[in-house]
Design a protein around this motif. Structure first.
Motif, PDB file in Angstrom:
ATOM      1  N   GLN A 194       2.330   1.740  -3.423  1.00  0.00           N
ATOM      2  CA  GLN A 194       1.326   2.235  -4.366  1.00  0.00           C
ATOM      3  C   GLN A 194       1.036   3.711  -4.121  1.00  0.00           C
ATOM      4  OE1 GLN A 194      -1.938  -0.481  -3.823  1.00  0.00           O
ATOM      5  NE2 GLN A 194      -1.193  -1.896  -5.409  1.00  0.00           N
ATOM      6  N   ASN A 195       0.989   4.104  -2.861  1.00  0.00           N
ATOM      7  CA  ASN A 195       0.737   5.524  -2.523  1.00  0.00           C
ATOM      8  C   ASN A 195       1.901   6.409  -2.966  1.00  0.00           C
ATOM      9  OD1 ASN A 195      -1.715   4.869  -1.425  1.00  0.00           O
ATOM     10  ND2 ASN A 195      -0.981   4.824   0.682  1.00  0.00           N
ATOM     11  N   ALA A 196       3.088   5.862  -3.007  1.00  0.00           N
ATOM     12  CA  ALA A 196       4.254   6.647  -3.412  1.00  0.00           C
ATOM     13  C   ALA A 196       4.327   6.757  -4.938  1.00  0.00           C
ATOM     14  CB  ALA A 196       5.535   5.999  -2.883  1.00  0.00           C
ATOM     15  N   GLY A 197       3.454   6.046  -5.645  1.00  0.00           N
ATOM     16  CA  GLY A 197       3.410   6.165  -7.091  1.00  0.00           C
ATOM     17  C   GLY A 197       4.183   5.065  -7.805  1.00  0.00           C
ATOM     18  N   ASP A 198       4.720   4.127  -7.082  1.00  0.00           N
ATOM     19  CA  ASP A 198       5.443   3.030  -7.707  1.00  0.00           C
ATOM     20  C   ASP A 198       4.430   2.005  -8.219  1.00  0.00           C
ATOM     21  OD1 ASP A 198       7.788   4.220  -6.940  1.00  0.00           O
ATOM     22  OD2 ASP A 198       8.022   2.989  -5.130  1.00  0.00           O
ATOM     23  N   ASP A 199       4.674   1.493  -9.400  1.00  0.00           N
ATOM     24  CA  ASP A 199       3.798   0.460  -9.964  1.00  0.00           C
ATOM     25  C   ASP A 199       4.433  -0.899  -9.669  1.00  0.00           C
ATOM     26  OD1 ASP A 199       1.840  -0.906 -11.292  1.00  0.00           O
ATOM     27  OD2 ASP A 199       2.672  -0.497 -13.280  1.00  0.00           O
ATOM     28  N   GLN A 209       0.830  -1.209   0.000  1.00  0.00           N
ATOM     29  CA  GLN A 209       0.000   0.000   0.000  1.00  0.00           C
ATOM     30  C   GLN A 209       0.863   1.258   0.000  1.00  0.00           C
ATOM     31  OE1 GLN A 209      -3.321  -0.082  -0.335  1.00  0.00           O
ATOM     32  NE2 GLN A 209      -3.286   2.135  -0.522  1.00  0.00           N
ATOM     33  N   GLU A 210       1.933   1.229   0.798  1.00  0.00           N
ATOM     34  CA  GLU A 210       2.850   2.383   0.852  1.00  0.00           C
ATOM     35  C   GLU A 210       3.520   2.620  -0.494  1.00  0.00           C
ATOM     36  OE1 GLU A 210       6.907   3.649   3.220  1.00  0.00           O
ATOM     37  OE2 GLU A 210       5.487   2.287   4.202  1.00  0.00           O
TER      38      GLU A 210
END
Length: 81
Positions: free
Chosen positions: A74-79, A71-72
């Motif tokens: 994904q929130n940071a924009g990493d795919d 989740q962290e």
């Protein structure tokens, strides 16, 4: 052959079979191995019963941490799909 002779023959045969069984050491090894296997199964079963809840909690915590990391990320924009 009369009944008495038949019984005597059967008793002699049975004695021979018992004597051969007692002298056979292969059966002893098989029984010993079976007892060892039963003991190991009992120990593993007891350990699983005692520690089952602890392992369940451990894996639940691990899953929570992995999900939090995903989740962290994904929130940071990493795919990470």
């Amino acid at each position: 052959m009369n009944t008495r002779t038949a019984i005597e023959s059967a008793v002699i045969w049975a004695r021979g079979q018992v004597a051969r069984f007692v002298k056979d050491t292969r059966a002893v090894s098989t029984v010993e191995y079976a007892l060892i296997v039963i003991a190991v199964i009992a120990i593993v079963g007891a350990a699983a019963a005692l520690l089952g809840g602890a392992f369940g909690n451990l894996f639940d915590q691990l899953a929570d941490e992995v999900n939090a990391g995903v989740q962290e990320a994904q929130n940071a924009g990493d795919d990470i799909s």
